[in-house]
Design a protein around this motif. Structure first.
Motif, PDB file in Angstrom:
ATOM      1  N   VAL A 541       0.836  -1.202   0.000  1.00  0.00           N
ATOM      2  CA  VAL A 541       0.000   0.000   0.000  1.00  0.00           C
ATOM      3  C   VAL A 541       0.872   1.254   0.000  1.00  0.00           C
ATOM      4  CG1 VAL A 541      -1.741   1.285   1.285  1.00  0.00           C
ATOM      5  CG2 VAL A 541      -1.899  -1.197   1.126  1.00  0.00           C
ATOM      6  N   THR A 542       1.961   1.211   0.772  1.00  0.00           N
ATOM      7  CA  THR A 542       2.879   2.366   0.812  1.00  0.00           C
ATOM      8  C   THR A 542       3.448   2.638  -0.572  1.00  0.00           C
ATOM      9  OG1 THR A 542       3.462   1.833   3.102  1.00  0.00           O
ATOM     10  CG2 THR A 542       4.936   3.309   1.907  1.00  0.00           C
ATOM     11  N   HIS A 543       3.867   1.575  -1.259  1.00  0.00           N
ATOM     12  CA  HIS A 543       4.424   1.742  -2.612  1.00  0.00           C
ATOM     13  C   HIS A 543       3.370   2.303  -3.562  1.00  0.00           C
ATOM     14  CE1 HIS A 543       6.659   0.960  -6.260  1.00  0.00           C
ATOM     15  NE2 HIS A 543       5.643   0.248  -6.729  1.00  0.00           N
ATOM     16  N   TYR A 544       2.145   1.803  -3.447  1.00  0.00           N
ATOM     17  CA  TYR A 544       1.068   2.303  -4.318  1.00  0.00           C
ATOM     18  C   TYR A 544       0.833   3.795  -4.088  1.00  0.00           C
ATOM     19  CZ  TYR A 544      -3.685   3.224  -5.931  1.00  0.00           C
ATOM     20  OH  TYR A 544      -4.780   3.778  -6.537  1.00  0.00           O
ATOM     21  N   LEU A 545       0.747   4.189  -2.838  1.00  0.00           N
ATOM     22  CA  LEU A 545       0.502   5.596  -2.529  1.00  0.00           C
ATOM     23  C   LEU A 545       1.679   6.466  -2.972  1.00  0.00           C
ATOM     24  CD1 LEU A 545      -1.116   5.318   1.014  1.00  0.00           C
ATOM     25  CD2 LEU A 545      -2.262   5.730  -1.152  1.00  0.00           C
ATOM     26  N   ASP A 546       2.906   5.986  -2.716  1.00  0.00           N
ATOM     27  CA  ASP A 546       4.089   6.746  -3.154  1.00  0.00           C
ATOM     28  C   ASP A 546       4.072   6.942  -4.668  1.00  0.00           C
ATOM     29  OD1 ASP A 546       5.333   7.289  -0.754  1.00  0.00           O
ATOM     30  OD2 ASP A 546       6.391   5.375  -0.699  1.00  0.00           O
ATOM     31  N   LYS A 547       3.797   5.869  -5.378  1.00  0.00           N
ATOM     32  CA  LYS A 547       3.781   5.920  -6.845  1.00  0.00           C
ATOM     33  C   LYS A 547       2.678   6.857  -7.344  1.00  0.00           C
ATOM     34  CE  LYS A 547       3.080   2.888 -10.850  1.00  0.00           C
ATOM     35  NZ  LYS A 547       2.759   1.506 -11.274  1.00  0.00           N
TER      36      LYS A 547
END
Length: 985
Positions: A541-547
């Motif tokens: 989820v963190t990677h998705y939000l960062d992206k």
């Protein structure tokens, strides 16, 4: 012995069921036989000798009959047991038949008592063996006990089906009726129908009771886990060591019994649904998945405390062996004390001694088997009392369970059957997402899914089992992403957005009305192990939000603050450690790019409105809740991006656009209806100007407007004059854009040159570098710097006179004799202004309405266009001679005074309705007068750009005088140079 024979028959039954349910194997076997027929017709083509085919075909037929026709069990029980040489006759041995039948009944009595009970361990497997033994007994002796046969079938009311393998279900009633058709005839029809009806209603009853079962087992397993933790964590005391071992043994066995019961419910229910091809309700799926979680929870409990369990098991086995030895010792003493000697008693004593010796050692499988066989002999002749035998049997059963505790728990908790029921996984994930409170149970489900891997590693139908594993891995991960991770990402993003934009009027987010899910629990989970990866929900989820935040920030850099706030909120609310985007927090406020406007200038001038005083363009209408604007700063930033060369290109595009618009302008003016009316108006003005004090009458302009409207209107309700007004506004917008380009260029140049200390005294860097004797590259760089400074200084000082260029390029053509029809333009300006004012008032009134389509507060493009065209036609003096705005002012002031006079007269009569009407009339007259005044000011301002104070003849005369001055100054300079030569010499 009979129990072991029953186990063997169970294996044969299982093999038959596996082959019978293996459709792919049957299809491939059929294809292979067809291939063999092709080989038989042409053996030479396949390089096979014909004489070898027949033996091979016989071998295949034999193999098919023994294995693939589902006759493994049947072939075993139908073999010849009687000796053909006159030896032992098994089928006619009544003693053996009686012993065989008695053993079956004894085993059945033990199995029936515990079948379906909480203490059930392996009774179902034994029941399958009993059915096989009963069929074998019938096959050998051809006799049948109707009562016992009915008792076997009655078990189907308790257990309608038994799971043999991960995905194969076995129906005992079908088996018994099929293998002993004669016995089925002995039963009444009602009994058979009752069994069939029970099987059909079993699923329905099970579906209804599943939820209750889950709740019950949830309490049982939770209580057991707490008891397990409590007992294993407690320090063992030597004075209560035996009692503690007994407690631990009971807890271990209880955990195994729970695992067996849960596993039986799951396998039986799932395989029954699949076998009977009936749909499973979502409630049933969720309940079964909960049971799977409980099953893996039991396994993980044993695994988590495996060190203590392993240490305890060794002590428990010794304690159980000690209890068994004490019981056997008592029985042995009883046998020895009996003075009557017989060979049977000696055999019993020998068996007890053998059991004692075997128990004095490690509890291996072989030793336990020997003890079991020895006790089957040693318990004969009433060597044990009834109250002694049952405890011994319980101890031996516990010894079997405890000795194989790890293997048995692993077998019962093995969830490889889920491979055949993968369709439940999406429903399970949806349930986990909706009930985020129990997010931690994901670990148990993925542990269950991993159980499928060992079985898949034995696959032989593919080149490599890795292919099957990869497909399985991919399928599970796609389901996980679709039904949990992606939904979680979107929900978190949505929550962050709504929280950041709480100042907007959004949907109702009251948790008491719309509910609330605590998704933060998903981020407290440890990474889930699956195959060769760890699934970290928090990281995903963190990677998705960062992206997402990074990509959207790059698209709209002005939103950097919003996404920064969303990052901080994600950290505070969900504990997510977000990565800083490291994008610039500020950027050029460029708005619409100059290149885009230039390429689509025809669209731009029709969709945007010009404001002369603020020098800004405002979007006419938009589907969004805001309107785009373009000002000098935007243009300057755009020029800074593309370079100053874009300015000349933009003017060239504007020139091309104006050419097309002036062609339409000329056609309109040349139209017979328009031209004739204009000529009449010119003649009328010349004839009546003395009577009207040299002012163009307001009524004449109104009459012109009405006359044009009679010529026809468009479907949108516009007259030809409305369209002509729009054409002039677009021309004016184009000129306003050119003005903004020039202003933006000056703004950009002034910003670039602001770091130069003194624009009047700029040093020559090239000369300074040469004086210092620096390298050629440095001299070249200094030359470039001087050039850039020179360009910026020149641009910031004067700028290009684009208006003069666009006047000079079109004016000669406009003033040529062939375009004499354009000379009538000045007389159409009054009707045009009247049309414009009415349109402007209508647009401004819409600003206060709910439906703001067509609303506007400025449109100075019209004034700009009129001023530009009058300049091109050199008709400023002709237009001024109309004294149009003075005529308008006098007309409205006269009407306003008349209304005021009427108000004074009517105020005495106190007619309120009439007074209200007069007030509205006065307001309307004030508005019209104000609009005409604003138009007059805008037109006067626009005329300044085109030097309206001078006519074309005066401008030409001024131009000639300048050229003569330049020639004169050049002549004086040459003379002074010649006279200075001698002095220089």
């Amino acid at each position: 012995m009979y129990e072991h024979l029953g186990e063997l028959l169970t294996v044969l039954l299982t093999l038959d069921e596996i082959i019978d349910n293996h459709i792919t194997l049957k299809d491939h076997w059929t294809m292979y036989k067809r291939l063999l027929k092709s080989v038989h017709h042409n053996p030479s083509k396949f390089g096979i000798q014909e004489e070898k085919l027949k033996p091979f075909e016989k071998f295949l037929l034999k193999l098919e009959g023994q294995l693939l026709d589902g006759m493994i069990f049947q072939g075993c029980i139908e073999q010849q047991f009687d000796s053909l040489n006159g030896g032992v006759s098994v089928s006619k041995n009544s003693t053996f038949a009686e012993e065989f039948a008695h053993s079956i009944r004894s085993i059945f009595a033990n199995v029936e008592a515990k079948l379906g009970e909480p203490s059930e361990i392996d009774q179902r497997d034994k029941y399958v063996g009993i059915c096989g033994l009963f069929v074998l007994h019938f096959q050998i002796f051809r006799t049948i006990d109707k009562k016992f046969y009915k008792s076997l079938l009655d078990i189907c009311k308790k257990v309608p089906a038994i799971t043999l393998t991960a995905n194969i279900i076995w129906f005992p009633d079908n088996f018994l009726i099929q293998k002993i058709p004669a016995a089925a005839k002995l039963l009444d029809r009602k009994s058979l129908q009752a069994i069939k009806i029970y099987r059909d209603t079993f699923l329905q009853q099970k579906a209804q009771s599943l939820t209750k079962d889950v709740q019950s087992y949830y309490v049982f397993v939770s209580s057991w886990m707490m008891k397990m933790e409590s007992i294993l964590s407690k320090e063992q005391k030597m004075d209560k060591f035996a009692e503690d071992l007994t407690n631990r043994c009971n807890v271990f066995i209880q955990g195994f019994l729970y695992a067996y019961s849960i596993s039986t419910i799951i396998k039986t229910t799932m395989n029954l649904y699949m076998s009977m091809q009936k749909p499973m309700t979502k409630t049933s799926v969720k309940a079964l998945c909960r049971l799977v979680e409980l099953l893996k929870a039991i396994e993980h409990m044993f695994y988590r405390r495996s060190m203590v369990v392993a240490d305890s098991v060794s002590h428990i086995t010794q304690h159980l062996q000690h209890q068994a030895l004490n019981s056997i010792s008592v029985a042995k003493k009883r046998v020895i004390s009996d003075k009557k000697y017989s060979e049977q008693r000696l055999d019993v004593l020998s068996a007890l001694v053998l059991a004692e010796n075997t128990l004095n050692g490690p509890s291996t499988k072989q030793r336990r088997l020997i003890v079991s066989l020895a006790l089957s002999v040693g318990t004969q002749m009433k060597t044990f009392k009834d109250e002694e035998l049952f405890p011994l049997q319980v101890v031996m059963k516990k010894l079997d369970l405890i000795s194989e505790l790890r293997e048995r728990v692993q077998t019962q908790c093995d969830c490889c059957f889920l491979y055949w029921h993968r369709a439940v996984f999406p429903i399970y994930l949806d349930d986990v997402y909706e009930n985020a409170v129990d997010a931690a149970r994901l670990h148990y489900m993925f542990s269950a899914l991993r159980d499928c891997v060992p079985a898949m590693m034995h696959a032989r139908h593919l080149d490599s089992y890795e292919i099957l594993l990869d497909c399985y891995d991919k399928e599970i991960m796609e389901i996980l992403n679709e039904h949990l991770l992606d939904k979680l990402c979107k929900e978190i993003e949505k929550d962050l957005r709504l929280s950041v934009h709480t100042h907007l009027k959004l949907d109702d987010r009251n948790p008491f009305k719309v509910g609330m899910k605590d998704l933060a629990l998903f981020f407290s989970l440890n990474p889930i192990r699956f195959f060769n990866r760890f699934i970290d929900i928090r990281a995903y989820v963190t990677h998705y939000l960062d992206k997402t935040f990074y990509n959207l920030t790059t698209v709209a850099l002005h939103d950097w603050a919003t996404y920064s706030e969303m990052r901080n909120l994600a950290t505070q609310r969900y504990g997510l450690v977000m990565t800083e985007a490291h994008l610039p927090s500020q950027t050029l406020e460029q708005g619409l790019d100059v290149l885009e406007i230039m390429r689509n200038i025809h669209i731009f001038v029709s969709r945007y409105l010009y404001n002369l005083n603020n020098q800004i363009f405002i979007e006419r209408t938009s589907n969004n809740k805001h309107l785009n604007t373009i000002n000098i700063r935007h243009i300057a930033n755009s020029i800074r991006t593309h370079g100053t060369g874009i300015m000349n290109t933009t003017v060239n595009f504007t020139y091309q656009f104006l050419k097309k618009k002036f062609y339409i302008f000329s056609q309109f003016m040349y139209d017979e209806h328009i031209k004739s009316r204009l000529i009449k108006d010119i003649r009328f003005f010349r004839e009546t100007k003395d009577q009207n004090d040299h002012k163009y009458p307001f009524e004449r302009a109104e009459k012109f407007n009405r006359g044009i409207r009679k010529l026809g209107i468009t479907p949108e309700g516009q007259s030809y004059l409305d369209q002509f007004r729009q054409l002039i506004s677009q021309i004016g917008n184009a000129m306003g854009y050119v003005r903004m380009i020039r202003s933006g260029g000056l703004h950009c140049s002034s910003n670039a040159i602001r770091f130069v200390p003194d624009l009047e005294d700029i040093v020559n860097f090239e000369e300074l570098v040469k004086e210092e004797g620096l390298a050629e590259e440095t001299v070249k760089a200094a030359r470039h710097l001087d050039s850039v400074l020179s360009d910026h200084t020149r641009n910031s000082a004067e700028g290009t006179e684009y208006f003069k260029m666009l006047v000079d390029v079109f004016a000669p053509e406009f003033r040529r004799p062939k375009n004499i029809h354009l000379r009538n333009f000045y007389i159409i300006v009054p009707p045009l202004t009247l049309n414009f004012v009415e349109h402007s008032i209508s647009c401004k009134e819409k600003l206060n309405k709910k439906n703001k389509i067509g609303a506007a507060f400025t449109d100075d493009g019209f004034a700009m266009g009129v001023a530009y065209i009058l300049k091109l036609l050199d008709q400023y003096q002709e237009f001024d001679s109309l004294h149009w705005f003075q005529s308008v002012r006098e007309k409205y002031l006269k009407e306003i005074r008349a209304v005021a006079k009427q108000q004074n007269v009517q105020s005495a009569s106190q007619d309120e309705k009439l007074l209200q009407t007069m007030n509205l009339t006065q307001k309307r007259l004030d508005v019209y007068l104000q609009e005409f005044e604003l138009l007059y000011f805008s037109l006067s301002s626009a005329r300044i750009f085109f030097r309206a104070d001078k006519t074309a003849a005066e401008e030409n005369q001024e131009k000639k005088e300048k050229e003569e001055e330049i020639k004169t100054s050049n002549g004086d300079l040459s003379e002074s140079t010649v006279s200075a030569d001698p002095v220089v010499k």
